[in-house]
Design an enzyme around this catalytic site. Structure first.
Site, PDB file in Angstrom:
ATOM      1  CB  VAL A   1       1.697-117.402   1.090  1.00 34.46           C
ATOM      2  CG1 VAL A   1       0.187-117.410   1.163  1.00 34.46           C
ATOM      3  CG2 VAL A   1       2.189-116.449   0.005  1.00 34.46           C
TER       4      VAL A   1
ATOM      5  CE1 TYR B   1       7.518-111.630 -10.088  1.00 36.08           C
ATOM      6  CE2 TYR B   1       8.341-111.836 -12.333  1.00 36.08           C
ATOM      7  CZ  TYR B   1       7.282-111.727 -11.448  1.00 36.08           C
ATOM      8  OH  TYR B   1       5.986-111.740 -11.932  1.00 36.08           O
ATOM      9  CB  ALA B   2      14.118-114.422 -13.502  1.00 41.38           C
TER      10      ALA B   2
ATOM     11  CB  SER C   1      -6.323-109.566  -1.903  1.00 39.09           C
ATOM     12  OG  SER C   1      -4.934-109.753  -2.070  1.00 39.09           O
TER      13      SER C   1
ATOM     14  N   GLY D   1      -3.594-114.989  -3.357  1.00 38.90           N
ATOM     15  CA  GLY D   1      -3.244-113.798  -4.143  1.00 38.90           C
ATOM     16  C   GLY D   1      -4.451-113.304  -4.919  1.00 38.90           C
TER      17      GLY D   1
HETATM   18  N1  LIG Z   1       1.318-107.978 -13.622  1.00 41.45           N
HETATM   19  C1  LIG Z   1       2.123-108.585 -14.456  1.00 41.45           C
HETATM   20  O1  LIG Z   1       2.543-108.018 -15.484  1.00 41.45           O
HETATM   21  C2  LIG Z   1       2.522-110.006 -14.215  1.00 41.45           C
HETATM   22  C3  LIG Z   1       3.257-110.641 -15.213  1.00 41.45           C
HETATM   23  C4  LIG Z   1       3.619-111.959 -15.031  1.00 41.45           C
HETATM   24  C5  LIG Z   1       3.276-112.621 -13.871  1.00 41.45           C
HETATM   25  N2  LIG Z   1       2.582-111.980 -12.902  1.00 41.45           N
HETATM   26  C6  LIG Z   1       2.243-112.726 -11.692  1.00 41.45           C
HETATM   27  O2  LIG Z   1       0.866-112.664 -11.471  1.00 41.45           O
HETATM   28  C7  LIG Z   1       0.610-112.842 -10.076  1.00 41.45           C
HETATM   29  C8  LIG Z   1      -0.306-111.735  -9.591  1.00 41.45           C
HETATM   30  O3  LIG Z   1       0.376-110.492  -9.655  1.00 41.45           O
HETATM   31  P1  LIG Z   1      -0.348-109.119 -10.011  1.00 41.45           P
HETATM   32  O4  LIG Z   1       0.373-108.518 -11.145  1.00 41.45           O
HETATM   33  O5  LIG Z   1      -1.793-109.324 -10.090  1.00 41.45           O
HETATM   34  O6  LIG Z   1       0.065-108.217  -8.747  1.00 41.45           O
HETATM   35  P2  LIG Z   1      -0.741-107.834  -7.429  1.00 41.45           P
HETATM   36  O7  LIG Z   1      -1.959-107.075  -7.791  1.00 41.45           O
HETATM   37  O8  LIG Z   1       0.241-107.186  -6.537  1.00 41.45           O
HETATM   38  O9  LIG Z   1      -1.185-109.242  -6.846  1.00 41.45           O
HETATM   39  C9  LIG Z   1      -0.306-110.039  -6.110  1.00 41.45           C
HETATM   40  C10 LIG Z   1      -1.128-110.867  -5.171  1.00 41.45           C
HETATM   41  O10 LIG Z   1      -0.259-111.668  -4.351  1.00 41.45           O
HETATM   42  C11 LIG Z   1      -0.545-111.380  -3.009  1.00 41.45           C
HETATM   43  N3  LIG Z   1       0.639-111.527  -2.178  1.00 41.45           N
HETATM   44  C12 LIG Z   1       1.836-110.922  -2.319  1.00 41.45           C
HETATM   45  N4  LIG Z   1       2.661-111.281  -1.308  1.00 41.45           N
HETATM   46  C13 LIG Z   1       1.958-112.110  -0.523  1.00 41.45           C
HETATM   47  C14 LIG Z   1       2.208-112.777   0.697  1.00 41.45           C
HETATM   48  N5  LIG Z   1       3.405-112.695   1.318  1.00 41.45           N
HETATM   49  N6  LIG Z   1       1.231-113.523   1.251  1.00 41.45           N
HETATM   50  C15 LIG Z   1       0.020-113.623   0.652  1.00 41.45           C
HETATM   51  N7  LIG Z   1      -0.285-113.030  -0.494  1.00 41.45           N
HETATM   52  C16 LIG Z   1       0.666-112.267  -1.068  1.00 41.45           C
HETATM   53  C17 LIG Z   1      -1.036-109.940  -3.010  1.00 41.45           C
HETATM   54  O11 LIG Z   1      -1.722-109.626  -1.812  1.00 41.45           O
HETATM   55  P3  LIG Z   1      -2.069-108.081  -1.496  1.00 41.45           P
HETATM   56  O12 LIG Z   1      -3.209-107.734  -2.401  1.00 41.45           O
HETATM   57  O13 LIG Z   1      -2.464-108.089  -0.062  1.00 41.45           O
HETATM   58  O14 LIG Z   1      -0.840-107.288  -1.793  1.00 41.45           O
HETATM   59  C18 LIG Z   1      -1.939-109.980  -4.228  1.00 41.45           C
HETATM   60  O15 LIG Z   1      -3.154-110.623  -3.955  1.00 41.45           O
HETATM   61  C19 LIG Z   1       1.968-112.856  -9.389  1.00 41.45           C
HETATM   62  O16 LIG Z   1       2.371-114.187  -9.169  1.00 41.45           O
HETATM   63  C20 LIG Z   1       2.863-112.201 -10.426  1.00 41.45           C
HETATM   64  O17 LIG Z   1       4.206-112.587 -10.275  1.00 41.45           O
HETATM   65  C21 LIG Z   1       2.195-110.677 -13.029  1.00 41.45           C
END
Ligand SMILES: NC(=O)c1ccc[n+]([C@@H]2O[C@H](COP(=O)([O-])OP(=O)(O)OC[C@H]3O[C@@H](n4cnc5c(N)ncnc54)[C@H](OP(=O)(O)O)[C@@H]3O)[C@@H](O)[C@H]2O)c1
Length: 245
Positions: A66, A151-152, A18, A16
């Site tokens: 994944v 998600y939760a 990317s 993740g």
């Molecule tokens: N943003 C928030 O407010 C927040 C808050 C709490 C927790 N989080 C957590 O932080 C983490 C990162 O999220 P983010 O906010 O940075 O969002 P994001 O920019 O969408 O990043 C999500 C990452 O996970 C990858 N991913 C999603 N589905 C996948 C799959 N099936 N196989 C492989 N990789 C996959 C995405 O790949 P692609 O780039 O190819 O889509 C991306 O690299 C997540 O676990 C999220 O739940 C985020």
């Protein structure tokens, strides 16, 4: 000069990595001297748009879905060693899709099942390096979440898995920790950031009165992977500007 946060000569995989938070974490390790590889969902690094919070310069890249355990098993590492494994993959299904089977199954597979499959896959390398794992969960794992049961639950599961793997692998020299972000501006949170009314409500509920950044999350990840956290294991650090208070 000796520095506890110098990762020169270390290898780091950010699943993740990317986009968004994982991409920020990947660059933080790279800037501190590590060789960093990331996994994401798109076929080619050129498919990523910097406007979506994706900068793949200086990072290795492999496409691995994944959500598919066989794809995880088939994937390989570009390095022979692994010092730090960051599990930052995450997805969400809106419009009550997580109340239905396909949405539930997909989110649980990506956000929870894959954590275990990937951690298990790379355990031999982590054993060799006496390395560490960092699981990115969410403050959503600490409470109910309107409209997103998977998600939760997946994030609560991630916090639980961090504790159990931390306990199980500590005698073997592997530390397993996590960080629980609050609200961070990424492509995952556009549903909030692109809606002015929701955004104002969200900011009002954050004691620090701002969203988090990938760099804020990276600071916690660097700490947890560093010798500064050498006696910390099984712990999930909340990094949310006070939102969960
Ligand atoms: N943003 C928030 O407010 C927040 C808050 C709490 C927790 N989080 C957590 O932080 C983490 C990162 O999220 P983010 O906010 O940075 O969002 P994001 O920019 O969408 O990043 C999500 C990452 O996970 C990858 N991913 C999603 N589905 C996948 C799959 N099936 N196989 C492989 N990789 C996959 C995405 O790949 P692609 O780039 O190819 O889509 C991306 O690299 C997540 O676990 C999220 O739940 C985020």
């Amino acid at each position: 000069m000796h520095s506890d946060t110098d990762f020169t000569g270390k290898t780091v995989l950010v699943v993740g990595g990317s986009s968004g938070i994982g991409n920020g974490i990947a660059h933080a390790f790279r800037e501190r001297g590590a060789q960093v590889h990331v996994w994401g969902t798109r076929a080619d690094p050129a498919d990523y748009d910097p406007a979506d919070g994706s900068d793949l310069s200086g990072l290795g890249y492999t496409c691995v879905d994944v959500g598919d355990p066989d794809a995880i098993e088939a994937a390989s590492l570009p390095f022979g060693t692994l010092d730090v494994l960051v599990l930052c993959q995450g997805t969400v299904v809106y419009k009550r899709g997580e109340f239905e089977r396909p949405g539930w199954d997909r989110v649980m597979a990506v956000n929870l099942d894959s954590l275990m499959h990937i951690a298990r896959k790379f355990k031999p390398q982590l054993l060799d390096s006496r390395g560490s794992v960092i699981v990115v969960s969410s403050i959503s794992g600490l409470k109910a979440n309107i409209g997103n049961p998977a998600y939760a639950a997946s994030k609560a599961g991630a916090i639980s898995l961090t504790k159990t793997l931390g306990q199980a692998w500590a005698p073997e020299g592997i530390r397993v920790n996590g960080l629980a972000p609050g609200l961070v501006d990424t492509k995952l949170t556009k549903v909030t950031t692109q809606n002015p009314e929701r955004m104002a409500g969200a900011l009002a509920s954050i004691p620090q009165r701002r969203m988090g950044t990938p760099a804020d999350m990276a600071g916690a990840a660097i700490f947890l992977a560093s010798p500064l956290a050498s006696y910390v294991t099984g712990h999930t650090l909340i990094v949310d500007g006070g939102l969960s208070l």
